[in-house]
Write a protein that holds these residues in place. Structure first.
Motif, mmCIF file in Angstrom:
data_model
loop_
_atom_site.group_PDB
_atom_site.id
_atom_site.type_symbol
_atom_site.label_atom_id
_atom_site.label_comp_id
_atom_site.label_asym_id
_atom_site.label_seq_id
_atom_site.Cartn_x
_atom_site.Cartn_y
_atom_site.Cartn_z
ATOM 1 N N MET A 240 1.067 -6.352 22.284
ATOM 2 C CA MET A 240 1.420 -7.288 21.224
ATOM 3 C C MET A 240 2.099 -8.528 21.789
ATOM 4 N N GLY B 286 18.312 -1.713 20.735
ATOM 5 C CA GLY B 286 18.441 -2.713 19.676
ATOM 6 C C GLY B 286 18.746 -4.102 20.196
ATOM 7 N N ASP C 215 3.628 1.797 11.873
ATOM 8 C CA ASP C 215 2.495 1.554 12.769
ATOM 9 C C ASP C 215 1.306 0.951 12.028
ATOM 10 N N LYS D 235 0.365 -2.575 13.445
ATOM 11 C CA LYS D 235 -0.823 -2.638 14.303
ATOM 12 C C LYS D 235 -2.008 -3.212 13.540
ATOM 13 N N GLY E 8 20.130 3.880 21.585
ATOM 14 C CA GLY E 8 19.559 3.109 20.475
ATOM 15 C C GLY E 8 20.173 1.724 20.401
HETATM 16 C C1 LIG Z 1 15.074 -1.346 18.050
HETATM 17 C C2 LIG Z 1 14.925 0.130 18.357
HETATM 18 C C3 LIG Z 1 13.668 0.696 18.532
HETATM 19 C C4 LIG Z 1 12.540 -0.196 18.297
HETATM 20 C C5 LIG Z 1 11.244 0.119 18.318
HETATM 21 C C6 LIG Z 1 10.190 -0.817 18.020
HETATM 22 C C7 LIG Z 1 10.490 -2.191 17.556
HETATM 23 C C8 LIG Z 1 8.925 -0.378 18.166
HETATM 24 C C9 LIG Z 1 7.776 -1.143 17.890
HETATM 25 C C10 LIG Z 1 6.583 -0.567 17.948
HETATM 26 C C11 LIG Z 1 5.371 -1.222 17.608
HETATM 27 C C12 LIG Z 1 5.375 -2.609 17.097
HETATM 28 C C13 LIG Z 1 4.257 -0.549 17.758
HETATM 29 C C14 LIG Z 1 2.999 -1.053 17.340
HETATM 30 O O1 LIG Z 1 2.096 -1.250 18.108
HETATM 31 C C15 LIG Z 1 13.513 2.161 18.935
HETATM 32 C C16 LIG Z 1 12.662 2.293 20.194
HETATM 33 C C17 LIG Z 1 12.897 2.971 17.803
HETATM 34 C C18 LIG Z 1 14.860 2.798 19.298
HETATM 35 C C19 LIG Z 1 15.967 2.387 18.392
HETATM 36 C C20 LIG Z 1 16.182 0.905 18.439
#
Ligand SMILES: CC1=C(/C=C/C(C)=C/C=C/C(C)=C/C=O)C(C)(C)CCC1
Ligand SMILES: CC1=C(/C=C/C(C)=C/C=C/C(C)=C/C=O)C(C)(C)CCC1
Lengths: 236, 236
Positions: free
Chosen positions: B89, B140, B213, B217, B136
């Motif tokens: 992404m 963040g 997701d 996505k 976490g």
């Molecule tokens: C901030 C944060 C997190 C953010 C995860 C994100 C932002 C994931 C994005 C995933 C995507 C966009 C997938 C799609 O392809 C975690 C790891 C849960 C841990 C807790 C703090």
């Protein structure tokens, strides 16, 4: 003990699952591989037809295995499939009417109604089975609103405004929704208990659903395909 | 004894895994097969959108099976998926801004930040679960730096320089990262123990992650798709 189960030659329900699975996969190959024949602006519609049969194909592969293993209706997979394919059919209606100026709000309305129809149908058929009448009734109301919308509501007006081949295709799709989709509630009534049980009895939901799916997914797709053929200028 | 497990119709988490798996696979077919409709210079972006959903599809097929077998969050596969899709992404952001003169250093910076975000998230969610707050929190911070970079930092300046449809698309993608991605930390807090547990309680991480997701996505991909359609001159 083997991973490939023996098959009973009189398992006709299983037979329709196997035929359905490969019919859907074949239809997907057909729609996908025909894409280059059309003008670009018609490709999306045929592509979505292919997506509908492709998604169905995968779920039919699950369902035939589930049926072979447990001799039990694979209601769970049936609805996983519908949750994806029925909204995509609403997208098809929208794509066809887009040339006539359809707004995305029309599409979201149809999608919302179809999701209500499916959630309540699932609750009646798989979760609160002793209240099948009630949930099926609510589901039926959502279904009627869809029928109204496309036959007499905004979608109809847009189709009339577009006229010609688009109006013709829209009419055929409307018949699919009125007649083809009406097979599903019939299957539901065969498979659940309600006031209707004394009238129509009980029977194999799956044969009914499998036939309905073949008509509505492959047939619906072929109508779009035929429209795209007609609308493509360069026929060489 | 059979290889096809029975399914409990009230396994709603499982339902979202199955819907998710085929939604991702369908989206991939859609993006891949639409490629020929675009001007060449837009094809890479749509292709990468398809890669993201395709990679996710395969992991959803693993995850649905893992869930069905163990009724336990498939955190391992979840992060395997994210380790591939989140950096991709970041590549998308770069591809869109390339016309405006974005340098690869911008892309590597975003990728680096997202990898920090994911490694620390994994440690908190799967390895040092009694320090979930700490890991976490670090995750963040990395997330916030990404948000800052694209909303107010270099990426923003490039998008403004490009203007028009590119600026518009960039803005929409920024909202995805601010709102859509923010669903993930929420899921994390539902599934781990920390100061937040007394406020938001515990719940199904997987339903939350699965919804997020689908939005991030498929939705993200559709924004790119719409931009590519707009930017393609030859609409025949
Ligand atoms: C901030 C944060 C997190 C953010 C995860 C994100 C932002 C994931 C994005 C995933 C995507 C966009 C997938 C799609 O392809 C975690 C790891 C849960 C841990 C807790 C703090
Ligand atoms: C009205 C009604 C139903 C309607 C189902 C329909 C109309 C399903 C259509 C499925 C299609 C078109 C799939 C093809 O892709 C249910 C849920 C059985 C519950 C009983 C009442």
């Amino acid at each position: 003990l083997s991973v490939v189960p023996k098959i009973d030659p009189t398992d006709y329900v299983g037979f329709t699952f196997f035929v359905g699975a490969m019919a859907m996969m074949g239809a997907s190959a057909f729609f996908f591989l025909s894409l280059s024949q059309f003008d670009r602006k018609w490709r999306t519609s045929v592509l979505v037809s292919g997506l509908i049969t492709f998604i169905a194909a995968v779920h039919y592969f699950y369902m035939k295995d589930y049926w072979s293993a447990h001799m039990e209706s694979p209601t769970f997979f049936r609805y996983v499939d519908w949750f994806l394919t029925v909204p995509l059919m609403c997208v098809e209606f929208f794509l066809i009417l887009k040339v006539a100026g359809a707004k995305t709000s029309l599409m979201w309305r149809l999608i919302g109604l179809s999701v209500i129809m499916l959630i309540t149908g699932y609750l009646g058929e798989a979760v609160f089975t002793n209240q099948a009448e009630l949930w099926g009734g609510i589901s039926g109301v959502a279904y009627f609103v869809i029928v109204y919308d496309i036959w007499l509501g905004k979608a109809k007006k847009l189709a009339v405004a577009a006229g010609g081949d688009i109006l013709k295709a829209h009419k055929i799709l409307c018949w699919f929704v009125l007649v083809g989709w009406a097979i599903y509630p019939l299957g539901y009534m065969l498979g659940t208990e309600g006031w209707y049980t004394s009238i129509i009895g009980t029977g194999s939901v799956d044969i009914v659903y499998n036939i309905a799916d073949a008509i509505n997914k492959i047939g619906f797709g072929l109508v779009i395909y035929a429209l795209a053929i007609k609308k493509t200028d360069n026929k060489v």
